[in-house]
Design an enzyme around this catalytic site. Sequence first.
Site, PDB file in Angstrom:
ATOM      1  N   ASP A 158      -5.947  -3.699  -2.394  1.00  0.00           N
ATOM      2  CA  ASP A 158      -4.885  -3.327  -1.466  1.00  0.00           C
ATOM      3  C   ASP A 158      -4.256  -4.540  -0.778  1.00  0.00           C
ATOM      4  OD1 ASP A 158      -3.386  -2.114   0.698  1.00  0.00           O
ATOM      5  OD2 ASP A 158      -4.603  -0.327   0.404  1.00  0.00           O
TER       6      ASP A 158
ATOM      7  N   SER B 224       0.832  -1.199   0.000  1.00  0.00           N
ATOM      8  CA  SER B 224       0.000   0.000   0.000  1.00  0.00           C
ATOM      9  C   SER B 224       0.874   1.258   0.000  1.00  0.00           C
ATOM     10  CB  SER B 224      -0.961  -0.043   1.186  1.00  0.00           C
ATOM     11  OG  SER B 224      -2.025   0.872   1.012  1.00  0.00           O
TER      12      SER B 224
END
Length: 752
Positions: free
Chosen positions: A232, A86
């Site tokens: 993610d 991320s």
Amino acid sequence: MEPKSVYYAASIPHHCQTSGLTMFRPALFLLLILLPLLGAAQPMPSTELRTGLVLSGGGARGLAHIGVLKQIEKMDIQIHAIAGTSMGAVIGGLYAAGYSADELERIALEMDWPATLSDAPQREDVPFRRKQDDRDFLVKQRLSFKNGKLSFPLGLLQGQNLGLALESLLVHTNDIDDFDRLPIPFRAVATDIATGEAVVFDHGHLPQAIRASIALPGFFAPVSLDGRMLVDGVLSKNLPVDVAREMGVDRVIVVDIATPLKPASDMHSILDVMDQTTTLLTRHNTQEQLATLTEADMLLQPELGAIAFSSFAEAPQAIAAGEQSIAESPLLSAYAQPETAGRSGGNLARQRPQRQPIIHEIRVVNSGKVADAVVRSMVRQEAGEPLNTDHLAKDMGTIYGTDYFSQVNYEILHEGEQNTLLIRTHGRQTGTDFLRLGLNLVDDFEGGSQFTIGASFRVNGVNPLGAEWLTRLQLGEHQQFYSEFYQPLDYGSRYFVAPFVDAEARNVEVIMDNDPVADYRQQRYGAGINFGRQIANNGEVRFGLSRYDGESEIRVGDPEQPTLKFNEAFYTLQIDRDTLDNVNFPRSGDAARIIWRQSEPDLGADERYQQLEVRASRAFARGPHSLQLGGFLGRTNDDVDVAQSSFILGGMGEFSGFRENGLAGQNYNLARAIYYRRLNPSSMPLTIPMYLGGTLEYGRVYNRGHNGLDTGYIGAGSLLLGMDTFLGPLFLGIGANEEGESAIYMNLGQTF
């Protein structure tokens, strides 16, 4: 450590120990001398420990990674591999690609985070026709239709601007497919939303890998790649320690910036809920990775306090917390190499490749409704010229702003000595037909309420040239039905033809000596055709012919007054310009409109008359303060009935103190200044901006001949509180003027 010499014991056959030995003695002597030297020259196994860097996800809290990198460079800790998830993939990927910690800090502090974390291009880059969509009372959010069915996106945002930012920053890596060939080997971690499995990127297109790693479900749409839908990496491997170890490192520096859980009393918005949800989803897989750390590994958990997942405005504090965390680590001396402090630091990268290669070819891969030539016409890059990343970013915004695509990006392909600029568009998955609903409310808190509700439906991409069919319906005080077919005549959409039908009804108040004496209901029905030319993204010129039938019927006043019926037919010339950065609360740019029209008996009108209206304003800003200066005028030549030919004025910013739409005059002059100050600066696009300000106005409204109205030149002003809501701008204000008129306003919808 000194290198060990290697010696060899020579065993010489007995028969060679006579004259043969004498013959070979010089060579043997030389060999005995060289053997130790040759042994010393052999490469020795390296004793330097290889260090990996593991960077976790965490939104804005992840900017603490930059502070850690600053200390890593200062202490000359050599990093041999990076694994990130991320925001950790963003910071780690840029660092692995050659950016220094100081450069990353500058990027983080100068980045326009609200713009980057949204899909909307800069308004100055949007095609002019889409800018005009802002100038009505319709809400910003649209409903999308595909094949006649309502369709919803897979995320609140498509990640358009974030993807462009990554492409621009990493354009120099476009010829690197193997992430081990980056200046520092790198891995990014994403999650397969269908299986929950971690997906580790060790090759591919670096910006795309990072974009997949940061695709927070619900907020960003997933990235589709090789048949997988990726989101993610925090869902599967927020702290990829094992990934770094698989890259062949001996020890790891792990930066965990996990958000602490909040009590229910501290959750006040959707952003707070998103923060908490992300934290809950990542806790288990993070603890699994932390359990694998050894005494040789360095764990850093910066003290980030109340800095939230979305607190990008607190970037300086996050970076400082990262610096402090590593500076206080007891393992720092074991990792640092102070004797080599004069070197470039922890980033093994040297000078990055050129970010502006010569472009030899431009290629379009287009999956949208419009022709490839339409997309190509919006790209200003020329073959044979260096890549202009600033122009290219704006051009991507223009292409995306047409509303044909869910995502637009670019890539540089290096094929031998040839560099190809590849423009890739992705057709809008939710469809290109849009329904927008709207509501406009005006209340003076004295019984003078007005409302308008409406909707518009736009069918995009009717043909490969980009034709569209727009239909608008309004009900309430101002009723209207308008439908236009807009047909570009070339691939660049420079020239166009636009036939239309139009029907409207509205109230027109006749004032004499500043007192209302009659109120008419005016109705018009007509059709026409416009021919025009777009002027880049900033303006448009139209010339049109139109024919209307109308009537004005007395609604309030002398019932003996007859209903006025009229026929109108116009030549119309309209010139528009719009460079404002925000139509509701602009901080820069200008807007202008000139409309000239002549009612012509040769086209079927009852009488000949001319009207001219000019409106112009310019915006300025400094810090939270904004100022708009504007000048406006309207003129009607010849003697024509007021109920047929009046400009409608009155209300906040247009002769404040009078009721909204309470002035109807054939001629007017108005100079205006609007000031406002933003009350709640924010770095997130979901925050509703709030403003406090006021207006100062000076002008006159009057009729010619016997119609009586003439306000004379008067001053007016208002105080206002404004909010840029998802329904449109909301204003609460109080206004007054030199005529002794005053009013309290509540306006929802476009006002200025």
